[in-house]
Design an enzyme around this catalytic site. Structure first.
Site, short mmCIF file in Angstrom:
data_model
loop_
_atom_site.label_atom_id
_atom_site.label_comp_id
_atom_site.label_asym_id
_atom_site.label_seq_id
_atom_site.Cartn_x
_atom_site.Cartn_y
_atom_site.Cartn_z
N ASP A 1 0.80 -1.22 0.00
CA ASP A 1 0.00 0.00 0.00
C ASP A 1 0.84 1.28 0.00
OD1 ASP A 1 -2.11 -1.71 0.12
OD2 ASP A 1 -2.93 -1.00 2.02
N ARG B 1 -17.94 -4.31 -16.87
CA ARG B 1 -17.43 -5.50 -16.18
C ARG B 1 -16.44 -5.06 -15.10
NH1 ARG B 1 -20.84 -7.37 -19.01
NH2 ARG B 1 -20.70 -9.21 -20.37
O1 F6P Z 1 -2.11 -3.82 3.92
C1 F6P Z 1 -1.92 -4.44 2.71
C2 F6P Z 1 -3.19 -5.05 2.19
O2 F6P Z 1 -2.81 -5.51 0.94
C3 F6P Z 1 -4.40 -4.11 2.11
O3 F6P Z 1 -4.41 -3.30 0.97
C4 F6P Z 1 -5.53 -5.08 2.14
O4 F6P Z 1 -6.70 -4.47 2.64
C5 F6P Z 1 -5.05 -6.14 3.05
O5 F6P Z 1 -3.64 -6.15 2.93
C6 F6P Z 1 -5.63 -7.49 2.73
O6 F6P Z 1 -5.17 -8.43 3.63
P1 F6P Z 1 -5.64 -9.96 3.70
O7 F6P Z 1 -4.50 -10.76 3.20
O8 F6P Z 1 -5.88 -10.19 5.14
O9 F6P Z 1 -6.85 -10.13 2.85
#
Ligand code: F6P
Length: 365
Positions: free
Chosen positions: A140, A278
């Site tokens: 992120d 889509r």
């Molecule tokens: O923090 C990184 C991230 O990729 C976020 O963008 C996302 O919401 C989260 O991890 C998803 O994590 P998980 O693997 O628990 O679905």
């Protein structure tokens, strides 16, 4: 003092974790340091301890291997973040057990590789006397204390590849294609990939969107004779007056699971514009696979500098990429809980707007 480093990877995985491990092990070995990999995140430090020695010969191929050979966790006993700015103190009993095992293993330092949540645990461990050094990971790219985190570049490359592929099919069918990417609080992936992949609409958490603006953009393209539109939306983007779209209601000791905004936006666009639409959710493809060359060198530099900080006994710090392009330390307390967000009035957004890209809002004139 013994010369033994414990290495732990925490939070969601991302490309480059193994490259950091490799750099620490290789740099340490040159000066006679041993490394021990802690398995499954900080929980691996609880009894029974899950750890394995990391020797130079085990590092072969790790520069390019996705995931983490140590395993990781973004839930469990050590979860320290339950939402934006919502901190949780890891229970004393758990921390004491981890510290006791750290001592029993005769470790002289612990490297914690992870994002905001992992670094928050690292800070709590440092406060109770564990000599910790942090390395910033997250696709992120939302840690303010470093110019960039590793994993981000690879995630952007994955999203751009998806946009390139969606372009040709959107054009062939005269459709609107919506790509949902990760980005919980920060829209860096959507913004960078949107620019690099020629998106027409970019929706990010930092700018609330409305459907009138999106519809206007699609109609303007139709008038220009462009009968397809590419929309990229960060999972954390929100409609004006609304909150996150989540894919799971349970919160508990971890952050709520996001997902669904892409489908919601696609359905609404189809209803409003009558254009076939889509949605593709890129999801964890962004977190898998080989790191890009940028991430490989970044991880290698992060790992070597983390080792050098340990050798200098510079604990309670995270290695960061500074504004001057050099590696340097920032305190863990500075590094945590300060999100790096896309500036809605900054150069990145302004560049996109100058091309006519819509952020789903009414831009200030
Ligand atoms: O923090 C990184 C991230 O990729 C976020 O963008 C996302 O919401 C989260 O991890 C998803 O994590 P998980 O693997 O628990 O679905």
């Amino acid at each position: 003092m013994t010369k033994k480093i414990g290495i732990v990877t925490g939070g969601g995985d991302c490309p480059g974790l193994n490259a950091v491990i490799r750099a620490i092990v290789k740099a340490g070995a040159l000066y006679g340091w041993e490394c021990l990999g802690i398995h499954g995140g900080f929980d691996g430090l609880l009894t029974p301890v899950r750890a394995m020695p990391l020797a130079i010969k085990d590092m072969d191929g790790l520069l390019i291997r996705g995931g983490t050979i140590l395993g990781t966790a973004n839930s469990g006993q050590f979860s320290a973040k339950t939402g934006r700015g919502e901190l949780r103190q890891v229970p004393k009993k758990i921390m004491n057990q981890a510290k006791a095992n750290f001592d029993k293993l005769a470790l002289s330092a612990l490297v914690a590789i992870g994002g905001d949540g992992t670094l928050t645990i690292a800070q709590q461990m440092f406060e109770m006397g564990v000599p910790v050094v942090g390395v910033p990971k997250t696709i992120d790219n939302d840690l303010d204390a470093t110019q960039t985190t590793f994993g981000f570049d690879t995630a952007v490359a994955c999203a751009v590849d998806a946009l390139d592929r969606l372009h040709s099919t959107a054009q062939s069918h005269n459709r609107v294609m919506v790509l949902e990417v990760m980005g919980r609080y920060a829209g860096w992936i959507a913004a960078y990939a949107g620019l690099a992949g020629g998106a027409d609409v970019i929706l990010i958490p930092e700018i609330k969107f409305n459907y009138d603006a999106i519809q206007k953009k699609i109609k303007a393209r139709e008038t220009e004779g462009k009968h397809f539109t590419i929309v990229i939306v960060a999972e954390g983007a929100t409609l004006e007056g609304q909150g996150f779209i989540t894919s799971s209601k349970t919160k508990g000791d971890r952050e709520v699971r996001l997902g669904g905004i892409g489908h919601m936006v696609a359905m609404e666009i189809e209803t409003l514009t009558k254009k076939e639409t889509r949605c593709v959710v890129l999801g964890h493809l962004q977190r898998g696979g080989q790191p890009t060359q940028w991430d490989r060198q970044l991880c290698t530099r992060f790992g070597v500098h983390a080792f050098q900080m340990i050798a200098k006994k510079q604990f309670g710090y995270m290695v960061a990429l500074k504004k001057n392009g050099m590696m340097g330390p920032v305190t863990l307390s500075e590094a945590i809980n300060k999100l790096r967000l896309v500036d809605p009035d900054g150069e990145l957004v302004m560049t996109a707007r100058a091309l006519g890209i819509s952020f789903g809002d009414e831009p200030k004139s």
